[in-house]
Design a protein around this motif. Structure first.
Motif, PDB file in Angstrom:
ATOM      1  N   ILE A  70       0.599  -1.126  -0.072  1.00 28.13           N
ATOM      2  CA  ILE A  70      -0.284  -0.465   0.075  1.00 28.13           C
ATOM      3  C   ILE A  70       0.620   1.228  -0.613  1.00 28.13           C
ATOM      4  N   ILE A  71       2.212   1.318   0.642  1.00 30.50           N
ATOM      5  CA  ILE A  71       2.824   1.945   1.139  1.00 30.50           C
ATOM      6  C   ILE A  71       3.855   2.478  -0.530  1.00 30.50           C
ATOM      7  N   ASN A  72       3.874   1.672  -1.414  1.00 31.31           N
ATOM      8  CA  ASN A  72       4.643   1.449  -2.544  1.00 31.31           C
ATOM      9  C   ASN A  72       3.535   2.306  -3.591  1.00 31.31           C
ATOM     10  N   ILE A  73       2.856   2.232  -3.641  1.00 26.03           N
ATOM     11  CA  ILE A  73       1.510   2.605  -4.532  1.00 26.03           C
ATOM     12  C   ILE A  73       1.105   4.375  -3.652  1.00 26.03           C
ATOM     13  N   ALA A  74       1.280   4.992  -2.781  1.00 23.64           N
ATOM     14  CA  ALA A  74       1.820   6.375  -2.450  1.00 23.64           C
ATOM     15  C   ALA A  74       2.566   6.811  -2.577  1.00 23.64           C
ATOM     16  N   SER A  75       3.631   6.046  -2.584  1.00 30.55           N
ATOM     17  CA  SER A  75       4.861   6.556  -3.494  1.00 30.55           C
ATOM     18  C   SER A  75       4.742   6.713  -4.537  1.00 30.55           C
ATOM     19  N   ARG A  76       4.622   6.186  -4.921  1.00 27.61           N
ATOM     20  CA  ARG A  76       4.692   6.512  -6.538  1.00 27.61           C
ATOM     21  C   ARG A  76       3.539   7.573  -7.326  1.00 27.61           C
ATOM     22  N   ASN A  77       2.452   7.072  -5.918  1.00 27.08           N
ATOM     23  CA  ASN A  77       1.562   8.927  -7.096  1.00 27.08           C
ATOM     24  C   ASN A  77       1.680   9.614  -5.937  1.00 27.08           C
ATOM     25  N   HIS A  78       3.062   9.897  -4.835  1.00 22.77           N
ATOM     26  CA  HIS A  78       3.296  11.375  -4.363  1.00 22.77           C
ATOM     27  C   HIS A  78       1.775  11.625  -3.934  1.00 22.77           C
ATOM     28  N   ILE A  79       1.002  10.462  -2.651  1.00 22.96           N
ATOM     29  CA  ILE A  79      -0.048  10.391  -1.698  1.00 22.96           C
ATOM     30  C   ILE A  79      -0.022  10.238  -0.277  1.00 22.96           C
ATOM     31  N   PRO A  80      -0.352  10.760   0.165  1.00 27.69           N
ATOM     32  CA  PRO A  80      -0.210  11.281   2.100  1.00 27.69           C
ATOM     33  C   PRO A  80      -0.968   9.288   2.208  1.00 27.69           C
ATOM     34  N   ILE A  81      -0.513   9.347   3.413  1.00 26.54           N
ATOM     35  CA  ILE A  81      -1.581   9.067   3.598  1.00 26.54           C
ATOM     36  C   ILE A  81      -2.292   8.811   5.438  1.00 26.54           C
ATOM     37  N   ILE A  82      -3.206   8.915   5.674  1.00 24.74           N
ATOM     38  CA  ILE A  82      -4.261   8.739   6.741  1.00 24.74           C
ATOM     39  C   ILE A  82      -4.544   7.801   7.220  1.00 24.74           C
ATOM     40  N   ALA A  83      -3.410   7.576   8.370  1.00 29.41           N
ATOM     41  CA  ALA A  83      -3.978   5.742   8.530  1.00 29.41           C
ATOM     42  C   ALA A  83      -4.418   6.266  10.267  1.00 29.41           C
ATOM     43  N   ASP A  84      -5.320   5.462   9.846  1.00 26.37           N
ATOM     44  CA  ASP A  84      -6.658   5.040  10.918  1.00 26.37           C
ATOM     45  C   ASP A  84      -6.326   4.285  12.503  1.00 26.37           C
ATOM     46  N   GLU A  85      -5.285   3.719  13.472  1.00 27.93           N
ATOM     47  CA  GLU A  85      -4.789   2.995  14.244  1.00 27.93           C
ATOM     48  C   GLU A  85      -5.636   3.071  15.159  1.00 27.93           C
ATOM     49  N   ILE A  86      -6.578   3.643  15.774  1.00 26.08           N
ATOM     50  CA  ILE A  86      -7.345   3.711  16.892  1.00 26.08           C
ATOM     51  C   ILE A  86      -7.445   2.324  17.742  1.00 26.08           C
ATOM     52  N   TYR A  87      -7.221   1.450  16.254  1.00 26.86           N
ATOM     53  CA  TYR A  87      -7.218   0.319  17.525  1.00 26.86           C
ATOM     54  C   TYR A  87      -6.123  -0.400  17.116  1.00 26.86           C
ATOM     55  N   GLU A  88      -5.485   0.076  17.226  1.00 23.96           N
ATOM     56  CA  GLU A  88      -3.325  -0.413  17.651  1.00 23.96           C
ATOM     57  C   GLU A  88      -3.298  -1.485  18.855  1.00 23.96           C
ATOM     58  N   HIS A  89      -2.388  -2.222  18.452  1.00 21.68           N
ATOM     59  CA  HIS A  89      -2.260  -3.249  19.499  1.00 21.68           C
ATOM     60  C   HIS A  89      -3.751  -4.641  19.746  1.00 21.68           C
ATOM     61  N   PHE A  90      -5.212  -3.486  19.156  1.00 22.56           N
ATOM     62  CA  PHE A  90      -6.059  -4.422  19.656  1.00 22.56           C
ATOM     63  C   PHE A  90      -5.956  -5.942  18.787  1.00 22.56           C
ATOM     64  N   VAL A  91      -5.660  -7.039  18.105  1.00 28.43           N
ATOM     65  CA  VAL A  91      -4.911  -8.163  17.963  1.00 28.43           C
ATOM     66  C   VAL A  91      -4.678  -9.631  18.426  1.00 28.43           C
ATOM     67  N   PHE A  92      -5.208 -10.561  17.438  1.00 29.60           N
ATOM     68  CA  PHE A  92      -6.020 -12.069  18.855  1.00 29.60           C
ATOM     69  C   PHE A  92      -4.220 -12.594  17.704  1.00 29.60           C
ATOM     70  N   SER A  93      -4.490 -13.654  18.802  1.00 23.87           N
ATOM     71  CA  SER A  93      -3.586 -14.622  18.462  1.00 23.87           C
ATOM     72  C   SER A  93      -3.055 -14.857  16.945  1.00 23.87           C
ATOM     73  N   GLY A  94      -1.902 -14.466  17.628  1.00 23.88           N
ATOM     74  CA  GLY A  94      -0.689 -15.068  15.615  1.00 23.88           C
ATOM     75  C   GLY A  94      -1.132 -14.194  14.574  1.00 23.88           C
ATOM     76  N   HIS A  95      -1.098 -12.563  15.283  1.00 25.45           N
ATOM     77  CA  HIS A  95      -0.944 -11.359  14.617  1.00 25.45           C
ATOM     78  C   HIS A  95      -0.781 -10.627  14.900  1.00 25.45           C
ATOM     79  N   GLU A  96       0.085  -9.622  14.599  1.00 22.75           N
ATOM     80  CA  GLU A  96       0.883  -8.187  14.604  1.00 22.75           C
ATOM     81  C   GLU A  96       0.325  -7.158  14.285  1.00 22.75           C
ATOM     82  N   PHE A  97       0.552  -6.457  14.828  1.00 27.81           N
ATOM     83  CA  PHE A  97      -0.103  -4.843  14.414  1.00 27.81           C
ATOM     84  C   PHE A  97       1.246  -4.222  13.743  1.00 27.81           C
ATOM     85  N   VAL A  98       1.572  -3.767  13.224  1.00 27.90           N
ATOM     86  CA  VAL A  98       2.803  -2.858  12.511  1.00 27.90           C
ATOM     87  C   VAL A  98       2.121  -1.567  12.142  1.00 27.90           C
TER      88      VAL A  98
END
Length: 442
Positions: free
Chosen positions: A202-230
Motif C-alpha cells: 500500500i505504501i509503495n502505491i502511495a509513494s509512486r503516486n506521491h499521495i500522503p496516507i491517513i493511518a486510522d490506527e485507533i485499534y492499534e495492538h488490538f490483535v488476536f493470537s497469531g497476528h501482529e500490528f505494525v
C-alpha cells in the motif's frame, strides 16, 4: 433601519451548505429504521461500537485513579495550548515509540480519534479534491468530507482474502485530485489486521503516486493470537503518514474524548504549511479536555499490560464463539476477524428472496427476534451485516441463537437448506485452519 430590513417580507433563515451536506450515514440509517423490537424478547443491540455499553468491560483502577488525581490540580481546570499540554504530548510520543521517532511537536491532542481524522482530512484536502477510503469502512470520513465539498472515492477490500486491500483497484482510483489515502488497520468494520508485506504494498502505491496516507490506527495492538500490528509510519521511507489514535477503544473510555494525531514526515514533504494548517484547525476547539490531558501521562505509563491482554483475549474468544455459532447458520457466512472488536457476516440474499436487501433483512430480524445488527449499507457494502463482539458471553450466545432461528424460519426452501449444508462441508477444512490455536478463557 437598513434597506434590507425594510424589504424583507418574511423570515428567511436556512441551514448553511456545510450543515445541509453533512450526514452521518450510520446514525441516519439507524434512526430511520421503521420497526419495533419483538415485545416478548429483550432487545440485544450488536450495533454500537462502544465497548462500555453492557458494563462488562471497564478500565483498570490505575486509569481511574489517574483521573481522580488530575481533578485536584488547578492546571486541569483551565485552557491548554491548542495542540495540548507539552507533558501530555510527550507522553503520547513515548507511548507511540513503535511508530518511529516522534517529537512532542509532531503530536496534536484531539477530542477523540474522530476529531483527529477530521483534522487530517480538513488540512490535506480542499473542495473539489478527493480522499480514498476503504469499502467496507468506517463512514466518518464521508461525514467529514462531503460537507466541505471534498469527494470520497472508495477502493475495495477483498472478503475472500481476510479483507486485504484490492491493490489494483486502489491504484486505479488515484487521479490528479486525490489528496490522501485512508488506511484503517486494524479494521472497523472488518476486524482485519494487515501483514507487514501488505502494508508495504500500500505504501509503495502511495509513494509512486506521491499521495500522503491517513493511518486510522485507533485499534492499534488490538490483535488476536497469531497476528501482529505494525504501524504504517514504521514502514514508510518517504510517504508522509498522519497517524490517528487515542484512548477510546484500547483503554475502554470512548466518552473521555481523548485522541491524537501524529505527523510522520521524515523528509519534510508536507512542509510548514501543512503543520501550521493542523495547528490552525486544531485551534477551533481550543484544545481537548484538560482534565484528561493532565491524567494522560499516568494513564499511558501505568496501565498494566495484563489489562490489555485480558480484554483482547476476551474479545478473541467472543469472535471464536460467534464464528462457530454463525458459520452453521443457513444463508450466512461469517468472516473470522483477526483483531479489533467486530465481525462482518455475509448474508446470502438469494436464500432470503422475501427481503429486498440486507437492510430489510436486519429490520425483520429486529421485529421477530429483537436482535439488531448494523446492515452493510452503513459501510457502503451490501449483503453483509456487522456485529459487535464486546457484549457479555451469555448475551452474545443468545443473540447468535436468535439469529440462527430467524434465518431458519425465513430461508426460502428446504432445497436451499441442503445447498447450504453441502457448501458448509466444502469449507470445513478451511474453517479448522482459521479457528485453531485460539486460546480460551479458563
Amino acid at each position: 433601519m437598513s434597506r434590507r430590513s425594510r424589504d424583507k417580507q418574511s423570515w428567511e433563515v436556512r441551514a448553511s451548505t456545510l450543515a445541509r451536506n453533512t450526514h452521518n450515514l450510520i446514525r441516519g440509517i439507524v434512526e430511520n429504521l421503521q420497526v419495533e423490537p419483538n415485545p416478548n424478547k429483550e432487545l440485544i443491540a450488536l450495533s454500537v461500537g462502544d465497548p462500555t455499553t453492557f458494563g462488562n468491560l471497564n478500565p483498570p483502577e490505575q486509569v481511574l485513579q489517574s483521573v481522580r488525581e488530575s481533578i485536584q490540580w488547578h492546571t486541569s481546570r483551565g485552557y491548554a495550548p491548542v495542540t495540548g499540554h507539552l507533558e501530555a504530548r510527550q507522553a503520547v510520543a513515548e507511548y507511540s515509540a513503535h511508530q518511529g521517532p516522534i517529537s512532542p511537536e509532531n503530536v496534536i491532542l484531539c477530542s477523540g480519534c474522530s476529531h483527529a481524522l477530521e483534522l487530517a482530512i480538513t488540512v490535506l484536502a480542499d473542495s473539489g479534491q478527493n480522499v480514498l477510503v476503504p469499502r467496507p469502512g468506517f463512514m466518518i470520513y464521508k461525514t467529514v468530507a462531503e460537507g466541505l465539498g471534498i469527494r470520497i472515492k472508495f477502493y475495495d477490500l477483498l472478503p475472500h482474502k481476510q479483507w486485504e486491500v484490492d491493490l489494483e483497484d486502489l491504484e486505479s482510483q488515484i487521479d490528479d485530485d486525490t489528496a490522501a489515502i485512508v488506511v484503517i488497520n486494524p479494521s472497523n468494520p472488518c476486524g482485519s489486521v494487515y501483514r507487514k508485506e501488505h502494508l508495504c504494498d500500500i505504501i509503495n502505491i502511495a509513494s509512486r503516486n506521491h499521495i500522503p496516507i491517513i493511518a486510522d490506527e485507533i485499534y492499534e495492538h488490538f490483535v488476536f493470537s497469531g497476528h501482529e500490528f505494525v504501524a504504517m509510519s514504521a514502514l514508510s521511507q518517504d510517504v508522509p503518514i498522519l497517524t490517528c489514535g487515542g484512548l477510546t477503544k484500547r483503554f475502554l473510555v470512548p466518552g473521555w474524548r481523548m485522541g491524537w494525531l501524529i505527523v510522520h514526515d521524515r523528509h519534510n514533504i508536507l512542509g510548514k504549511e501543512i503543520v501550521k494548517g493542523l495547528h490552525n484547525v486544531a485551534s477551533k476547539i481550543l484544545g481537548p479536555c484538560t482534565l484528561i490531558q493532565r491524567a494522560l501521562p499516568s494513564i499511558l505509563k501505568n496501565t498494566p499490560q495484563s489489562f490489555f491482554d485480558e480484554v483482547v483475549l476476551f474479545i478473541e474468544n467472543q469472535a471464536k464463539l460467534a464464528y462457530e455459532e454463525l458459520r452453521r447458520v443457513p444463508g450466512l457466512r461469517p468472516i473470522m476477524p483477526q483483531g479489533a472488536m467486530y465481525m462482518m457476516i455475509e448474508i446470502k440474499m438469494s436464500m432470503f428472496p422475501k427481503f429486498e436487501n440486507e437492510l430489510k433483512f436486519v429490520e425483520r430480524m429486529v421485529s421477530e427476534q429483537s436482535v439488531f445488527c448494523l446492515p452493510g449499507k452503513c459501510f457502503c457494502y451490501p449483503n453483509y451485516m456487522r456485529i459487535v463482539l464486546t457484549v457479555p458471553e451469555d448475551i452474545l450466545r443468545e443473540a447468535c441463537q436468535r439469529i440462527s432461528l430467524f434465518c431458519k424460519e425465513n430461508i426460502t426452501s428446504r432445497e436451499k437448506m441442503r445447498e447450504f449444508e453441502s457448501s458448509e462441508m466444502a469449507v470445513q477444512k478451511d474453517t479448522k485452519v482459521i479457528c485453531e490455536d485460539i486460546p480460551t478463557i479458563a
